[in-house]
Scaffold this motif. Structure first.
Motif, PDB file in Angstrom:
ATOM      1  N   HIS A 112       0.830  -1.212   0.000  1.00  0.00           N
ATOM      2  CA  HIS A 112       0.000   0.000   0.000  1.00  0.00           C
ATOM      3  C   HIS A 112       0.864   1.262   0.000  1.00  0.00           C
ATOM      4  CE1 HIS A 112      -3.529  -2.311   0.232  1.00  0.00           C
ATOM      5  NE2 HIS A 112      -3.826  -2.211   1.516  1.00  0.00           N
ATOM      6  N   THR A 217     -19.201  -5.243  -4.648  1.00  0.00           N
ATOM      7  CA  THR A 217     -17.958  -5.437  -3.905  1.00  0.00           C
ATOM      8  C   THR A 217     -17.928  -6.825  -3.278  1.00  0.00           C
ATOM      9  OG1 THR A 217     -18.962  -4.345  -1.988  1.00  0.00           O
ATOM     10  CG2 THR A 217     -17.607  -3.002  -3.441  1.00  0.00           C
ATOM     11  N   LEU A 275     -10.859  -1.036  -1.063  1.00  0.00           N
ATOM     12  CA  LEU A 275     -12.147  -0.351  -0.945  1.00  0.00           C
ATOM     13  C   LEU A 275     -13.258  -1.347  -0.661  1.00  0.00           C
ATOM     14  CD1 LEU A 275     -13.636   2.364  -1.089  1.00  0.00           C
ATOM     15  CD2 LEU A 275     -13.999   1.939  -3.529  1.00  0.00           C
ATOM     16  N   MET A 305     -14.377   4.863  -6.677  1.00  0.00           N
ATOM     17  CA  MET A 305     -13.157   4.075  -6.707  1.00  0.00           C
ATOM     18  C   MET A 305     -11.924   4.902  -6.382  1.00  0.00           C
ATOM     19  SD  MET A 305     -12.848   0.897  -6.870  1.00  0.00           S
ATOM     20  CE  MET A 305     -11.101   0.937  -7.287  1.00  0.00           C
ATOM     21  N   SER A 308     -10.164   4.654  -3.069  1.00  0.00           N
ATOM     22  CA  SER A 308      -9.311   3.504  -2.744  1.00  0.00           C
ATOM     23  C   SER A 308      -8.008   3.939  -2.089  1.00  0.00           C
ATOM     24  CB  SER A 308      -9.002   2.700  -4.010  1.00  0.00           C
ATOM     25  OG  SER A 308     -10.153   2.086  -4.522  1.00  0.00           O
ATOM     26  N   ARG A 312      -6.522   2.429   1.324  1.00  0.00           N
ATOM     27  CA  ARG A 312      -5.181   1.854   1.492  1.00  0.00           C
ATOM     28  C   ARG A 312      -4.464   2.487   2.684  1.00  0.00           C
ATOM     29  NH1 ARG A 312      -5.659   1.630  -4.209  1.00  0.00           N
ATOM     30  NH2 ARG A 312      -5.407  -0.529  -4.927  1.00  0.00           N
ATOM     31  N   ARG A 355      -4.350  -6.386  -3.034  1.00  0.00           N
ATOM     32  CA  ARG A 355      -5.281  -5.991  -4.089  1.00  0.00           C
ATOM     33  C   ARG A 355      -6.603  -6.739  -4.049  1.00  0.00           C
ATOM     34  NH1 ARG A 355      -0.380  -5.752  -4.790  1.00  0.00           N
ATOM     35  NH2 ARG A 355       0.646  -3.990  -5.783  1.00  0.00           N
ATOM     36  N   ASN A 382     -10.528  -8.253 -10.857  1.00  0.00           N
ATOM     37  CA  ASN A 382     -10.889  -6.847 -11.051  1.00  0.00           C
ATOM     38  C   ASN A 382     -10.960  -6.422 -12.517  1.00  0.00           C
ATOM     39  OD1 ASN A 382     -11.388  -5.814  -8.477  1.00  0.00           O
ATOM     40  ND2 ASN A 382      -9.237  -5.383  -8.072  1.00  0.00           N
ATOM     41  N   ASN A 416      -5.661   3.407 -10.314  1.00  0.00           N
ATOM     42  CA  ASN A 416      -6.400   3.437  -9.065  1.00  0.00           C
ATOM     43  C   ASN A 416      -6.691   2.036  -8.532  1.00  0.00           C
ATOM     44  OD1 ASN A 416      -7.720   5.239  -7.171  1.00  0.00           O
ATOM     45  ND2 ASN A 416      -9.622   4.328  -7.860  1.00  0.00           N
ATOM     46  N   TYR A 417      -6.806   1.051  -9.433  1.00  0.00           N
ATOM     47  CA  TYR A 417      -7.017  -0.341  -9.023  1.00  0.00           C
ATOM     48  C   TYR A 417      -5.715  -1.032  -8.645  1.00  0.00           C
ATOM     49  CZ  TYR A 417     -11.854  -0.269 -10.721  1.00  0.00           C
ATOM     50  OH  TYR A 417     -13.191   0.001 -10.903  1.00  0.00           O
TER      51      TYR A 417
END
Length: 435
Positions: A112, A217, A275, A305, A308, A312, A355, A382, A416-417
């Motif tokens: 993170h 989610t 998230l 999103m 996130s 983190r 992740r 994802n 962002n993911y």
């Protein structure tokens, strides 16, 4: 001609994405002034780890799967040992369970911290890279490196080294650290708490885009703790299943533009990761983490999103507090592992990688040799949601925006993911084809 304007069909191709862990590309198609598709194209060759495992002995598996990823090797090891222990009927000691959680805390802190400070922050502060950002924000980058090294130190404590650790075995660990090592690291962990709390406030104060994306989610859920190594699989739509039932609801498929498989939940894209975990497990956060979140302007559960990065930061704080509490009760055990008796069977493991959920399935023969293996990583899960989010976000923009503006927002969505494609970073080249 339409209302005196020329309708356009444009294809924007980004052949190599920057600030992601691995090699991927981006294709955006605009027809009749409308964005009709956005694809994250992963073109790295398949690595065939599941086939490599076939025929190998059970005790080889933890070291082999650690090589899948240099950023989150602990996650692969933990899902693997849980799956094999479920086959062999191995019950680990409370010490092993606690130290596995400490090891996982190290990986969350390391991963993170790297993502927030070196990969994501440049997007929100207007820089092309962390190197450029460091000229104006040197202490922010140093903070990220300090926290990342602290996470690496936790991994080394039990894993022997921070990259592809070798201290994990089925049944526990090969070695138990001494009390002196633990005490030294405890001091560093306690000293980092103010930085971790400040990081939550700093991320929440960033100029984060407003972008609510419809999302299912999915995460682990444990009744007594914030999920890492154990729990049931739950979703925002009411799913609540044992990890062994994963394949009844989740299926992977191949898409022509990607060498990575796409996973869907009952046919729908879904989100895993920090998230999703935070949204589904807010009540399990340490009270100090909840207070730090409530002091900021970002509210959870969140459908944005871009929040996130705050999730983190919250998990870094959570992991520090967890590691401190567990190591304060540390004693050197009589043995750092439980003896294992291999047998034939099928077993499942699912843990929370940085992740998102990482699911393993193994079948063994009577000697514990691997007959078959299946591994479903978070980025695969994802991928369909990344593409849905890309399309949703880009369609909210003017399709006639300059290609550079579309590219930057699309890259921001993907980063962002924190997709873990593999361990490489490349600078971006952009090709625009107009039809």
């Amino acid at each position: 001609m339409t209302d005196g304007a020329v309708t356009r069909s444009i294809s924007i191709t980004v052949p190599v994405l920057a600030r992601v862990e691995g090699e991927g590309a981006l294709d955006i198609c605009i027809e009749q002034d409308r964005i009709v598709s956005a694809h994250l194209r992963i073109y790295e060759p398949p690595r065939f780890f599941e086939k490599f495992l076939e025929g190998r002995a059970w005790h080889e598996v933890p070291d082999m799967v650690a090589r899948i990823c240099g950023i989150c090797p602990v996650a692969y090891q933990m899902s693997a040992v849980h799956a094999l222990e479920s086959i062999f009927g191995t019950a680990v000691t409370p010490w092993v369970r606690a130290m596995r959680r400490v090891l996982y805390c190290g990986e969350w802190i390391e991963s993170h911290s790297l993502h927030i400070h070196l990969l994501a922050a440049p997007d929100f502060l207007g820089y092309a890279s962390a190197i450029e950002m460091s000229k104006d924000y040197p202490e922010i980058v140093r903070r990220g490196l300090r926290l990342q090294e602290l996470g690496n130190a936790l991994i080394r404590l039990l894993g022997g080294r921070s990259v592809h650790p070798v201290g994990v075995r089925v049944g526990g660990f090969y070695h138990a650290p001494g009390t002196g090592e633990v005490a030294e690291l405890l001091g560093r962990l306690r000293a980092a708490l103010p930085e971790a709390e400040a990081l939550i406030a700093w991320t929440a104060a960033l100029d984060l885009p407003e972008s609510a994306t419809p999302t299912i989610t999915v995460a682990l859920r444990h009744g007594d703790e914030y999920p890492m190594n154990e729990g049931r699989i739950v979703s925002s739509t009411g799913l609540d299943i044992a990890i062994a039932d994963y394949e009844r609801h989740f299926a992977e498929s191949h898409e022509a533009h990607s060498t990575a498989l796409f996973s869907r939940f009952d046919g729908q894209p879904y989100l895993v990761g920090p998230l999703a975990r935070l949204n589904l497990n807010l009540d399990q956060l340490d009270p100090a983490v909840r207070r730090a979140l409530e002091a900021g302007s970002v509210r959870f559960p969140s459908a944005n999103m871009f929040h996130s990065i705050v999730a983190r930061a919250a998990e870094i704080h959570q992991a520090l507090l967890e590691a401190i509490a567990l190591l304060e009760a540390y004693v050197v055990p009589e043995a750092p592992y439980t003896e294992v008796t291999p047998r034939a069977g099928v077993g499942y493991g699912c843990t929370e990688a940085p992740r998102g959920i990482l699911w393993h399935r193994y079948e063994t023969d009577a000697a514990g040799r691997i007959l078959s293996a299946r591994i479903v990583p978070p980025t695969s899960q994802n991928q369909a949601q990344i593409e849905a989010d890309l399309l949703h976000t880009l369609q909210a923009l003017d399709a006639n925006s300059p290609p550079e503006q579309l590219r930057l927002r699309a890259e921001q969505v993907i980063r962002n993911y924190d997709p873990c494609i593999s361990c490489a970073t490349h600078f971006l080249k952009l090709t625009v084809r107009r039809a």
